[in-house]
Write a protein that holds these residues in place. Structure first.
Motif, mmCIF file in Angstrom:
data_model
loop_
_atom_site.group_PDB
_atom_site.id
_atom_site.type_symbol
_atom_site.label_atom_id
_atom_site.label_comp_id
_atom_site.label_asym_id
_atom_site.label_seq_id
_atom_site.Cartn_x
_atom_site.Cartn_y
_atom_site.Cartn_z
ATOM 1 N N SER A 98 0.790 -1.331 -0.041
ATOM 2 C CA SER A 98 0.149 0.058 0.047
ATOM 3 C C SER A 98 0.818 1.298 -0.003
ATOM 4 N N ALA A 99 2.157 1.267 0.770
ATOM 5 C CA ALA A 99 2.689 2.456 1.260
ATOM 6 C C ALA A 99 3.220 2.818 -0.250
ATOM 7 N N GLU A 102 1.966 5.174 -4.918
ATOM 8 C CA GLU A 102 2.279 6.443 -5.468
ATOM 9 C C GLU A 102 3.727 6.502 -5.840
ATOM 10 N N SER A 163 -0.838 -1.978 9.698
ATOM 11 C CA SER A 163 -0.459 -0.635 10.184
ATOM 12 C C SER A 163 -0.239 0.410 9.026
ATOM 13 N N GLY A 164 -0.669 1.523 9.372
ATOM 14 C CA GLY A 164 -0.703 2.681 8.225
ATOM 15 C C GLY A 164 -1.798 2.571 7.342
ATOM 16 N N SER A 165 -2.654 1.503 7.256
ATOM 17 C CA SER A 165 -3.568 1.637 6.405
ATOM 18 C C SER A 165 -4.819 2.555 6.373
ATOM 19 N N LYS B 181 5.726 4.610 8.088
ATOM 20 C CA LYS B 181 4.939 3.835 7.003
ATOM 21 C C LYS B 181 3.711 4.778 6.682
ATOM 22 N N GLU B 182 2.818 5.010 7.963
ATOM 23 C CA GLU B 182 1.679 5.752 7.934
ATOM 24 C C GLU B 182 1.877 7.012 7.285
ATOM 25 N N ILE B 184 3.779 7.999 4.804
ATOM 26 C CA ILE B 184 4.342 7.394 3.426
ATOM 27 C C ILE B 184 3.319 7.068 2.667
ATOM 28 N N ASN B 185 2.509 6.400 3.425
ATOM 29 C CA ASN B 185 1.306 5.867 2.946
ATOM 30 C C ASN B 185 0.351 7.179 2.515
#
Lengths: 288, 224
Positions: A98-99, A102, A163-165, B181-182, B184-185
């Motif tokens: 996911s990260a 882009e 995490s971070g999603s 990570k968050e 960058i996401n």
């Protein structure tokens, strides 16, 4: 101070380049169409090759086993490649997470991204989206005998996501009474769910359906079926490639009409028993 | 620098490093205590204790930390039911501290053991001759000198521990690597910037730490 001045200079340079490019376009509008050749259409025609970014760890959607990939996203990728005139042997699959979707598009590491990629305004400022080819929604995966009926009954419950999603963030902000367990992969969440350390796993319904239909968990889990978000899955490509984006939407429209879209579903996620969705062509992005 | 001007992002960044700080502090204390005990075991005259110390060092020093922390969650907590707190975040935090401590203790033990070798054997023999017990010799004569000799190496172990704390992210602690990570996401166009800020923060804190340990080692060195 120094940095902001540098940024300003860089921004000015980029702007002036952009203006120059616009001027150039006006000049040879009737010319050879040099601008389209830079996008995916140009690459597909010129090199007969495409690099497509996909997920590698999502059963039913994009799952990597050895060097081969399978799933609904993969089938969509094949349809797109075919529509662009690239043979299946010319597709290079590249695993994305996911990260890095882009950055991969922006840096040209991949030409297209078909990886459960939700279209949203923030991402639209960085990349262009074709599609959506499927409209998913965030849902919950729970054990078959669970009493959880939807996001409202999550108070005090342990919910797992990556995490971070985006799904993890939504739980944090909209259902703060739930305890959020974060792992770096959904497969770990599903393991924790099977072991009873978490009460639910949350992400898009289509991904959860993929896990629920895995052989080793047959009959153990159910998808609650009450979606609480709208996740239109798009096909990501470079921001300036609006011609490529339009072409993608044309291919998708054609695939919906000739039945290859339904065939892609039936051979992958359709196996979980879920009926094939209809591709709503009126919802396709305007590629601007 | 637009990413860190957003207050929510700045908050995420600070929270990430706060968790690193908490993980490092707790693990450093526990690892130091465990490491001293292990070093004492490894030089003790009792074979069972020596064996235990050797086994600990060889197992934990040679297992990847990711696996150890992963085992703390899926082995200790999931399978064996060792719950350290009802709060999910705290539970994961303490499980990570357990993993980091047992791993780092092996390195502390080895550092100390090398320090023990710097103490002339004649000192232990003399102490034994005046009737001190093994524990007394270790506590009064050997360990104080060994400790002072290995402040430099212990500093390296400490720095490694601070960086290793990021691995707690694999079981969901929102430490800096997860925060990164968050970010960058959500900000795919600023990957380099975010990366440099996070890496820079570690360097910014750990370079002075290294100098501090060097200075301390110099000051407390045993002059022979």
């Amino acid at each position: 101070m120094r940095i902001s001045r540098m940024t300003a200079i860089a921004a000015a340079a980029v702007l002036s380049l952009g203006v120059a490019a616009c001027g150039g376009d006006d000049g040879d509008d009737t010319g050879t169409g040099g601008t389209t050749a830079s996008g995916i259409i140009g690459k597909a025609q010129g090199q007969k090759k495409l690099v497509i970014g996909v997920k590698g760890d999502q059963p039913g959607l994009g799952l990597q086993t050895g060097t081969t990939y399978e799933g609904f996203d993969i089938e969509i990728g094949k349809i797109l490649a075919k529509g662009l005139g690239v043979p299946e042997s010319g597709i290079e699959w590249k695993t994305t997470v996911s990260a890095n979707r882009e950055p991969f598009i922006q840096q040209g590491t991949v030409d297209l991204v078909v990886a459960t990629y939700t279209i949203n305004d923030e991402r639209k400022t960085k990349v262009n989206f074709g599609g959506p080819y499927y409209i998913a929604g965030q849902d919950l995966l729970v054990p078959t005998d669970s009493t959880i009926t939807g996001p409202e009954s999550l108070d005090g419950k342990k919910v797992c996501s990556v995490s971070g999603s985006t799904p993890a963030k939504r739980i944090q902000t909209e259902y703060p009474k739930a305890q959020l367990q974060q792992f770096d992969a959904y497969s770990k969440c599903v393991t924790a769910l099977a072991g009873g350390q978490v009460d639910a796993v949350t992400t898009d319904d289509i991904i959860l359906a993929g896990y629920a239909s895995q052989a080793e968990y047959a009959g153990k889990f159910k998808v609650v079926g009450k979606t609480f978000s709208t996740e239109p899955y798009g096909i990501g490509l470079k921001k300036d490639d609006s011609d490529g984006c339009k072409k993608i939407n044309e291919i998708l429209t054609a695939a919906a009409a000739d039945g290859s879209y339904k065939a892609a579903w039936d051979s992958t996620l359709g196996k979980s028993g879920k009926a094939a969705p209809t591709l709503d062509t009126s919802k396709l992005t305007n590629c601007s | 620098m637009h990413v860190f001007q957003d207050e929510a992002n700045l908050d995420l960044y600070l929270t990430g490093f706060l968790w690193i700080l908490k993980l490092t502090a707790a693990s450093a204390v526990i690892a130091l205590v465990l490491g001293v005990l292990l070093a004492a075991m490894r030089v003790s005259p009792i074979p069972v204790l020596r064996g235990f110390g050797t086994a600990w060092v060889n197992i934990f020093r040679n297992t990847p930390l990711t696996l150890i922390i992963f085992f703390c969650y899926f082995g200790l907590f999931s399978t064996l039911g060792l719950s350290l707190s009802d709060d999910l975040n705290l539970n994961n935090y303490w499980l990570s501290v357990v993993g980091l401590s047992v791993y780092t203790a092996a390195f502390v033990c080895e550092a100390l053991r090398s320090g023990i070798n710097t103490v002339p054997p004649g000192q232990a023999e003399a102490a034994r001759a005046v009737g001190l017990t093994f524990i007394q010799i270790l506590r009064i004569i050997i360990l104080p000198q060994a400790g002072r000799a290995v402040i430099g190496p212990l500093g390296s172990v400490f720095i490694a521990l601070a960086k290793n704390s990021t691995i707690a992210g694999t079981i969901g602690v929102m430490e800096s690597s997860n925060a990164m990570k968050e970010l960058i996401n959500a900000n795919g166009d600023a990957v380099i910037e975010i990366f440099l800020v996070f890496a820079g923060t570690f360097v910014l804190f750990l370079v002075p730490t290294g100098y501090f340990f060097g200075w301390l080692a110099n000051r407390l060195a045993v002059r022979r």
